[in-house]
Scaffold this active site. Structure first.
Site, PDB file in Angstrom:
ATOM      1  N   ASP A  67      47.781 -98.559  56.409  1.00  0.00           N
ATOM      2  CA  ASP A  67      46.596 -98.662  55.632  1.00  0.00           C
ATOM      3  C   ASP A  67      45.249 -98.933  56.526  1.00  0.00           C
ATOM      4  OD1 ASP A  67      47.051 -97.967  53.046  1.00  0.00           O
ATOM      5  OD2 ASP A  67      48.576 -99.406  53.130  1.00  0.00           O
ATOM      6  N   HIS A 123      65.518 -85.389  51.391  1.00  0.00           N
ATOM      7  CA  HIS A 123      66.821 -85.758  51.401  1.00  0.00           C
ATOM      8  C   HIS A 123      67.483 -85.137  52.759  1.00  0.00           C
ATOM      9  CE1 HIS A 123      66.504 -87.703  47.831  1.00  0.00           C
ATOM     10  NE2 HIS A 123      66.843 -86.380  47.002  1.00  0.00           N
ATOM     11  N   CYS A 181      53.606-103.730  61.603  1.00  0.00           N
ATOM     12  CA  CYS A 181      54.616-102.927  60.994  1.00  0.00           C
ATOM     13  C   CYS A 181      54.400-101.517  60.716  1.00  0.00           C
ATOM     14  CB  CYS A 181      55.459-103.754  59.691  1.00  0.00           C
ATOM     15  SG  CYS A 181      54.150-104.099  58.493  1.00  0.00           S
ATOM     16  N   GLU A 224      45.965-105.437  56.506  1.00  0.00           N
ATOM     17  CA  GLU A 224      45.699-103.918  56.312  1.00  0.00           C
ATOM     18  C   GLU A 224      44.439-103.355  55.724  1.00  0.00           C
ATOM     19  OE1 GLU A 224      49.174-102.315  54.344  1.00  0.00           O
ATOM     20  OE2 GLU A 224      49.297-104.104  52.905  1.00  0.00           O
TER      21      GLU A 224
END
Ligand code: PEP
Ligand code: MG
Length: 559
Positions: free
Chosen positions: A448, A183, A495, A424
């Protein structure tokens, strides 16, 4: 002067100022047993503290998604049941009952050995410590108000601590705990505060009140800098903020090379808040909506309606296309409520499209939700981890079934919704020609793809030096996919993280990549690289790089 090398920054920038050491102590319960006749009053005391802590969390949830997850923890029936059982049956006081419950719940999550679930353990502790503070009549955070500009040095920072921070006074953050997805890292990136997280022992090294420089560009802390270092870093900090504002000003300009090759710059997102945060970067669209976050944050598979609400909201916000990737769970992304069987080799196991094709009702609920959102914006659907034309055919078959179901129900959708494939896996690379005949677009997932082409686990630190997306095998795979996509007349996007790699961008541009999708905050740098290039030059560079058969050869050209 002491210079300590740190790791990769979680949020880039340079902070110069006084160190403020924050070492929160654990709030220990006053351990005590109660008399049987005090049970009702003790339960009442606990419920009141819980309700009051929950009210504050609900207020904070308007500011950050993190606190939405905290509301769920405050409402968790298992936690409530455990505390009330301990009070009523074991006659423990509310503080002790809560402490034992929190410890057990956090330990269960932390034991999973997964970064995501250990972050959730920190959330459980944070919510319980909020309730504990209420029980003990303490203020809601242990963080004392900061009243002057400081560089915050802490063991760990819980969301309840960061919520109260004044970003105007916190120049930088270094923490001993936390990873890139913690966080504090997310919050620092969102607020633009320079930060390095996960530096063991940092609170023992930096003295409270020392003059320090946090170099969250190179990854270093300088304690008691000498005048020369101070001057150097003041100049670097000035240069950094000048570059940041120049890049921000270029936000409205197209990602176009000096000789007119225009590509798309898109954002990778995991939630509506990410979409909102991406908009100021002048994105052309969302190239990857990682829908699995929606699934990971739920307590059960989200319903079609819940998903529809999320995709529609995103579709209405995004200026261009919104690419929603179907559920990519499994391997490193476990669904807490659906763990399946233990696997020896989860990266090669039951995940992503394999899982979805085995659970057609779950898959179809998602596809229908995506289709319905396509009535509200330019929505595309993307299938992850595909290894064969047969798998793609089955997914496209379910897409067709969903269209028929929605048409029968009278629900609106885009009948021509583009359906793409993530490339991928090596299988998808070698069968790219066959896949391209069926798909409307490709999106290359280099995170990946590099893992599978190189047979190197993307999350294993021990083999991290071998995980190199600039390895010639990966680059040649990418070039082959772009060629196959273009031969079939479909656009090719990327991406994976490689799309934001400043060394790789010119090479990918030269290979003909049509769209670069990345974490939104990296878009300005990518735009800067593209606008500073000539396409003709990029083509020459790509051909030289593809001619190299060794990592050293590629690095020799790009480094
Ligand atoms: C990828 O594999 O490159 C990708 C974008 O997907 P993820 O990182 O979510 O697996
Ligand atoms: Mg992937």
């Amino acid at each position: 002067m002491q210079r300590i090398l740190l790791k990769k920054p979680a949020s880039k920038g340079i902070a110069i100022g006084e160190a403020y050491l924050y070492r929160p102590g654990r709030i220990a319960a006053d351990r005590g047993l109660i008399r049987p006749e005090a049970v009702t009053a003790e339960l009442g005391r606990f419920m009141e503290a819980l309700a009051s802590a929950r009210r504050r969390i609900v207020e904070l949830s308007a500011r950050s998604d993190i606190f939405e997850a905290h509301v769920d923890i405050a409402d968790d029936p298992e936690i409530l049941e455990s505390v009330t059982d301990k009070i009523t049956m074991e006659l423990k006081n509310a503080e002790l009952a809560l402490e034992e419950t929190a410890d057990a719940a956090a330990a269960r999550l932390a034991a999973a050995g997964d970064e995501y679930l250990s972050e959730r353990a920190a959330d459980v502790r944070d919510v319980c410590s909020r309730v504990m503070r209420k029980l003990k009549g303490l203020p809601s955070s242990g963080m004392p108000g900061i009243d002057r500009p400081v560089v915050l040095v802490a063991g760990s920072l819980a969301p309840s601590d960061t919520a109260g921070l004044d970003p105007g006074l916190v120049l930088g953050i270094v923490t001993a705990e936390g990873g890139d997805t913690s966080h504090v890292a997310i919050m620092a990136r969102g607020l633009g505060i320079p930060a390095v997280v996960g530096v063991p022992g940092i609170t023992e090294i930096v003295p409270d009140g020392a003059d320090i420089i946090l170099d969250a560009v190179e990854g270093a802390v300088i304690i008691w800098p000498d005048p020369a270092a101070s001057e150097l870093y003041r100049a670097r900090a000035g240069e950094f903020s000048r570059r940041k504002s120049e890049l921000a000003e270029a936000g409205g300009l197209p990602a176009e090379t000096a000789d007119g090759r225009r590509v798309k710059l898109c954002a990778n997102v995991g939630s509506i808040r990410d979409v909102e945060a991406a908009l100021p970067y002048g994105i052309d669209g969302v190239g990857l909506f990682r829908s699995e976050f929606l699934f990971m944050e739920s307590r059960a598979f989200p319903t079609e309606e819940e998903q529809f609400a999320a995709y529609r909201a995103a579709a209405q916000l995004v200026p261009g296309p919104l690419v929603v990737r179907t559920l990519d769970a499994g391997a490193d992304k476990n669904l807490p409520y659906y763990l399946g069987e233990e696997e020896d080799n989860p990266a090669l196991g039951w995940r992503a499209i394999r899982m979805c094709l085995d659970m057609p009702e779950v898959f179809k609920a998602q596809i229908r939700a995506i289709l319905r959102a396509s009535a509200y914006g330019e929505v595309r659907v993307l299938f992850p981890m595909v290894i064969s034309a047969e798998e793609l055919d089955r997914a496209l078959g379910l897409l067709a079934d969903c269209k028929a179901e929605l048409a029968a129900r009278g629900d609106g959708f885009d009948p021509g919704i583009p359906a793409g494939v993530m490339i991928e896996t090596p299988a998808a690379v070698f069968c790219a020609d066959e896949l391209a005949r069926r798909a409307s677009f490709f999106s290359i997932g280099t995170n990946d793809l590099a893992q599978y082409v190189l047979a190197v686990d993307r999350g294993n630190r021990r083999v991290a030096p071998s995980y190199d997306p600039l390895h010639p095998a990966v680059l040649r795979a990418v070039a082959r996919v772009i060629e196959a996509g273009h031969a079939a007349g479909i656009p090719v996007a990327m991406c994976g993280e490689l799309a934001a790699n400043e060394k790789a961008i010119p090479v990918l541009l030269g290979m003909g990549l049509d769209e670069f999708s990345m974490t939104a905050s990296l878009v300005p740098d990518a735009r800067h690289v593209i606008r500073g290039m000539r396409y003709a030059e990029a083509i020459g560079l790509a051909s030289r790089v593809l001619g190299e058969g060794t990592v050293t050869g590629v690095r020799g050209i790009l480094d």
